[in-house]
Motif scaffolding. Sequence first.
Motif, PDB file in Angstrom:
ATOM      1  N   ILE A   1     -21.412  -3.330 -15.954  1.00 45.95           N
ATOM      2  CA  ILE A   1     -21.158  -3.606 -14.539  1.00 45.95           C
ATOM      3  C   ILE A   1     -20.266  -2.527 -13.942  1.00 45.95           C
ATOM      4  CG2 ILE A   1     -20.047  -5.238 -12.964  1.00 45.95           C
ATOM      5  CD1 ILE A   1     -20.931  -7.462 -14.976  1.00 45.95           C
ATOM      6  N   ILE A   2     -19.222  -2.156 -14.672  1.00 48.64           N
ATOM      7  CA  ILE A   2     -18.312  -1.121 -14.186  1.00 48.64           C
ATOM      8  C   ILE A   2     -19.041   0.217 -14.059  1.00 48.64           C
ATOM      9  CG2 ILE A   2     -16.260   0.233 -14.764  1.00 48.64           C
ATOM     10  CD1 ILE A   2     -15.228  -2.280 -16.216  1.00 48.64           C
ATOM     11  N   GLN A   3     -19.824   0.571 -15.078  1.00 50.31           N
ATOM     12  CA  GLN A   3     -20.514   1.861 -15.091  1.00 50.31           C
ATOM     13  C   GLN A   3     -21.433   2.029 -13.892  1.00 50.31           C
ATOM     14  OE1 GLN A   3     -23.870   2.309 -17.724  1.00 50.31           O
ATOM     15  NE2 GLN A   3     -23.149   4.293 -18.456  1.00 50.31           N
ATOM     16  N   GLN A   4     -22.157   0.987 -13.554  1.00 52.18           N
ATOM     17  CA  GLN A   4     -23.157   1.134 -12.506  1.00 52.18           C
ATOM     18  C   GLN A   4     -22.606   0.890 -11.102  1.00 52.18           C
ATOM     19  OE1 GLN A   4     -26.844  -1.516 -11.959  1.00 52.18           O
ATOM     20  NE2 GLN A   4     -27.650   0.296 -12.966  1.00 52.18           N
ATOM     21  N   LEU A   5     -21.550   0.083 -10.970  1.00 56.97           N
ATOM     22  CA  LEU A   5     -21.140  -0.353  -9.630  1.00 56.97           C
ATOM     23  C   LEU A   5     -19.790   0.174  -9.171  1.00 56.97           C
ATOM     24  CD1 LEU A   5     -22.282  -4.094  -9.811  1.00 56.97           C
ATOM     25  CD2 LEU A   5     -23.508  -2.143  -8.865  1.00 56.97           C
ATOM     26  N   TRP A   6     -19.015   0.822 -10.060  1.00 60.01           N
ATOM     27  CA  TRP A   6     -17.654   1.208  -9.670  1.00 60.01           C
ATOM     28  C   TRP A   6     -17.637   2.143  -8.458  1.00 60.01           C
ATOM     29  CZ3 TRP A   6     -12.881  -0.409 -10.572  1.00 60.01           C
ATOM     30  CH2 TRP A   6     -11.809   0.425 -10.241  1.00 60.01           C
ATOM     31  N   PHE A   7     -18.527   3.118  -8.413  1.00 58.46           N
ATOM     32  CA  PHE A   7     -18.558   4.083  -7.312  1.00 58.46           C
ATOM     33  C   PHE A   7     -19.522   3.676  -6.197  1.00 58.46           C
ATOM     34  CE2 PHE A   7     -17.183   7.070 -10.761  1.00 58.46           C
ATOM     35  CZ  PHE A   7     -15.928   7.341 -10.221  1.00 58.46           C
ATOM     36  N   SER A   8     -20.124   2.505  -6.319  1.00 58.34           N
ATOM     37  CA  SER A   8     -21.100   2.092  -5.315  1.00 58.34           C
ATOM     38  C   SER A   8     -20.455   1.191  -4.270  1.00 58.34           C
ATOM     39  CB  SER A   8     -22.270   1.352  -5.980  1.00 58.34           C
ATOM     40  OG  SER A   8     -21.882   0.041  -6.345  1.00 58.34           O
ATOM     41  N   ARG A   9     -21.196   0.972  -3.197  1.00 58.85           N
ATOM     42  CA  ARG A   9     -20.700   0.115  -2.124  1.00 58.85           C
ATOM     43  C   ARG A   9     -20.682  -1.353  -2.527  1.00 58.85           C
ATOM     44  NH1 ARG A   9     -26.090   1.033  -1.062  1.00 58.85           N
ATOM     45  NH2 ARG A   9     -27.320  -0.800  -0.455  1.00 58.85           N
ATOM     46  N   HIS A  10     -21.317  -1.684  -3.661  1.00 51.94           N
ATOM     47  CA  HIS A  10     -21.390  -3.075  -4.107  1.00 51.94           C
ATOM     48  C   HIS A  10     -20.138  -3.520  -4.859  1.00 51.94           C
ATOM     49  CE1 HIS A  10     -25.593  -3.193  -2.959  1.00 51.94           C
ATOM     50  NE2 HIS A  10     -25.843  -2.126  -3.709  1.00 51.94           N
ATOM     51  N   TRP A  11     -19.226  -2.582  -5.183  1.00 54.09           N
ATOM     52  CA  TRP A  11     -18.071  -2.976  -5.986  1.00 54.09           C
ATOM     53  C   TRP A  11     -17.188  -3.989  -5.260  1.00 54.09           C
ATOM     54  CZ3 TRP A  11     -16.954  -3.299 -10.769  1.00 54.09           C
ATOM     55  CH2 TRP A  11     -15.642  -3.572 -11.169  1.00 54.09           C
ATOM     56  N   ARG A  12     -17.096  -3.868  -3.954  1.00 51.93           N
ATOM     57  CA  ARG A  12     -16.312  -4.837  -3.184  1.00 51.93           C
ATOM     58  C   ARG A  12     -16.850  -6.249  -3.363  1.00 51.93           C
ATOM     59  NH1 ARG A  12     -11.231  -3.603  -1.728  1.00 51.93           N
ATOM     60  NH2 ARG A  12     -11.100  -1.488  -0.876  1.00 51.93           N
ATOM     61  N   LYS A  13     -18.170  -6.372  -3.446  1.00 51.78           N
ATOM     62  CA  LYS A  13     -18.776  -7.684  -3.661  1.00 51.78           C
ATOM     63  C   LYS A  13     -18.406  -8.231  -5.045  1.00 51.78           C
ATOM     64  CE  LYS A  13     -22.744  -6.691  -0.658  1.00 51.78           C
ATOM     65  NZ  LYS A  13     -24.219  -6.555  -0.592  1.00 51.78           N
ATOM     66  N   VAL A  14     -18.365  -7.329  -6.035  1.00 54.67           N
ATOM     67  CA  VAL A  14     -17.974  -7.753  -7.383  1.00 54.67           C
ATOM     68  C   VAL A  14     -16.545  -8.287  -7.366  1.00 54.67           C
ATOM     69  CG1 VAL A  14     -17.573  -6.983  -9.753  1.00 54.67           C
ATOM     70  CG2 VAL A  14     -19.555  -6.138  -8.483  1.00 54.67           C
ATOM     71  N   GLU A  15     -15.629  -7.584  -6.699  1.00 52.72           N
ATOM     72  CA  GLU A  15     -14.245  -8.045  -6.617  1.00 52.72           C
ATOM     73  C   GLU A  15     -14.154  -9.389  -5.897  1.00 52.72           C
ATOM     74  OE1 GLU A  15     -12.286  -4.716  -4.730  1.00 52.72           O
ATOM     75  OE2 GLU A  15     -11.472  -4.081  -6.657  1.00 52.72           O
ATOM     76  N   THR A  16     -14.992  -9.578  -4.882  1.00 49.96           N
ATOM     77  CA  THR A  16     -14.997 -10.851  -4.155  1.00 49.96           C
ATOM     78  C   THR A  16     -15.483 -11.990  -5.044  1.00 49.96           C
ATOM     79  OG1 THR A  16     -15.450  -9.650  -2.112  1.00 49.96           O
ATOM     80  CG2 THR A  16     -15.840 -12.030  -2.090  1.00 49.96           C
ATOM     81  N   LEU A  17     -16.427 -11.701  -5.935  1.00 45.14           N
ATOM     82  CA  LEU A  17     -16.984 -12.737  -6.809  1.00 45.14           C
ATOM     83  C   LEU A  17     -16.031 -13.137  -7.932  1.00 45.14           C
ATOM     84  CD1 LEU A  17     -20.668 -11.495  -7.187  1.00 45.14           C
ATOM     85  CD2 LEU A  17     -19.938 -13.609  -6.091  1.00 45.14           C
TER      86      LEU A  17
END
Length: 566
Positions: free
Chosen positions: A79-95
């Motif tokens: 999850i970190i590898q694919q989403l850390w630099f993407s715009r979706h990381w904020r959604k991960v933090e929200t979840l």
Amino acid sequence: MFRASYFILIVVCIVPVAPGLIGVSLSSFGYIPPIGLNDFSIKAYSLVFSWSGVTQSILLTLFSSIASTYLAALLCFAIIQQLWFSRHWRKVETLLSPLLALPHVAFAIGFAFLLAPTGVFARIAHEVFNLVPNNQTTAWFVNDAYAVGLTLALAIKEVPFLLLMSLPILMQLNLEKTHHVASALGYSPAQMWLKIVLPQWLNKMRFALFAVIAYGAAVVDLSLILGPTNPPTFAVLVWQWFSDPDLTLLPRASAGAMVLFAIASALLLLVVGVEKLATQQLSKWQYSGRYGFSLPGKSFISFISALALLMLPIMMLWSFAHRWRFPDLLPSRYSLRFWQFEWQNIWPTIEQSLLLAVVTAFLALLMGIIAQEYRAKHRLALPNYIIALPMLVPQLSLLFGLQITTLYLDSDQFMLWVIWSHLFFAFPFVYLALDGPWRSYNDNFTKTALSLGKKPLYTFVMVKGRILLPALLYAWAIGASVSLAQYLPTLILGGGRVATITTEAVALSSGFDRRVTAIYALWQAILPLIFFMISMLISHKARLRTYTPIKETLGHDTLSQKPFHQ
């Protein structure tokens, strides 16, 4: 006064580890004077290892704890590898907050509702593919003989915790600069993550993996719901021994608890060994060419979120189902009768659970603040791994000794002992939740306020407290959720006289009416969410007001940096 408070914190939240282990160790050798056992013997250990099926039970524990830990670590890194630099990381933090708020017991019950032989997925498979389930084809995930379902549930549930623990680590690694340097050298993002970030991340995640693998080895409530039954995992077997009404067999349970402690200690060494082996001994993969691979992290986090979000409506549907025959996709009849029948029983349990959670959360937060402030101002403070010992030592190994210790004291104060046990296990989580924000706080704010003549208490409350208010509220919510999730401490130190929503949900999950079980599981999931929602709402309002009052307190020219917000 401040030193005295820190001393009280140590006595209440750290020192009991010693009498807990000493008490269970002495009782494992047959020395329990309060019940008339005064002679030392190793008979209890022989009883443990002569038990039929104990070897298989230990192997199940080793498999489920090791496999779930490294599967969770793999999912987390993907999850970190694919989403850390993407715009979706904020959604991960929200979840993260709602996923962390979902207790293990509620997750296990929802998992069983979905994947049981007559669960929702089996109904869908019958409807779509006309598959008729049977015990051989569908009992792979609930009470299966190889603990596969338990392993998957543990792994999925621990991913949000590992993601949370990864946040401060990734902040320290300066990934933006690493990415630029790796790109300049011709490495793809996948190669950068695998060869540069993974070794550093794995090393700094050692403590988090300790907590996950120790919990997986000693978990009882999830194992009772999802784990194998004949034989069960070793922690459940020890718990069954402890529940034996014959007190003369208590040394056998204590010996089992000591064996469980030895297993957990060996697993901690295994984590260190795997880390050293992967990053130092067999490190050729780090520099053997520019090969790397990308993991489907977005799919993983989507699956985990969907699974968690699907559980609540399924439990809600079961709680209102009057008739739901297999293989029907939906109930044929609905009714409020189960809510009406159970409300009088469940409401006092909810009140008691909330009382324990609120008291525990406030006490744990107060002690967490004291510990962080003492560490920031004094060199002679306890290291983090000492404070986190209650997270790393199996609960069964501690609670047996602590219960025996209470026999020498006033053992009739069951509510007091339960509150203390909840505080004992909640404090490390609250302390770790505050650790990152406390280290990130700009101490110049405090120095400026003190230089302007403000008193230390006023400065802490009006300056530091306001800046760190979101982190304080988040830690408070974590303390409450940990309290609400406590199963063994409530049963053992409460002597069965203190009922919480968790103890009732676990008791009802084994063979009782699914509709009543769904009601208790729903409340067990809702209560922590309430605390996190309160935390988020207050944090949101406070975040809008924080900067202006601080400027008014210190003056417009004294603030050169923005305050830290979690």
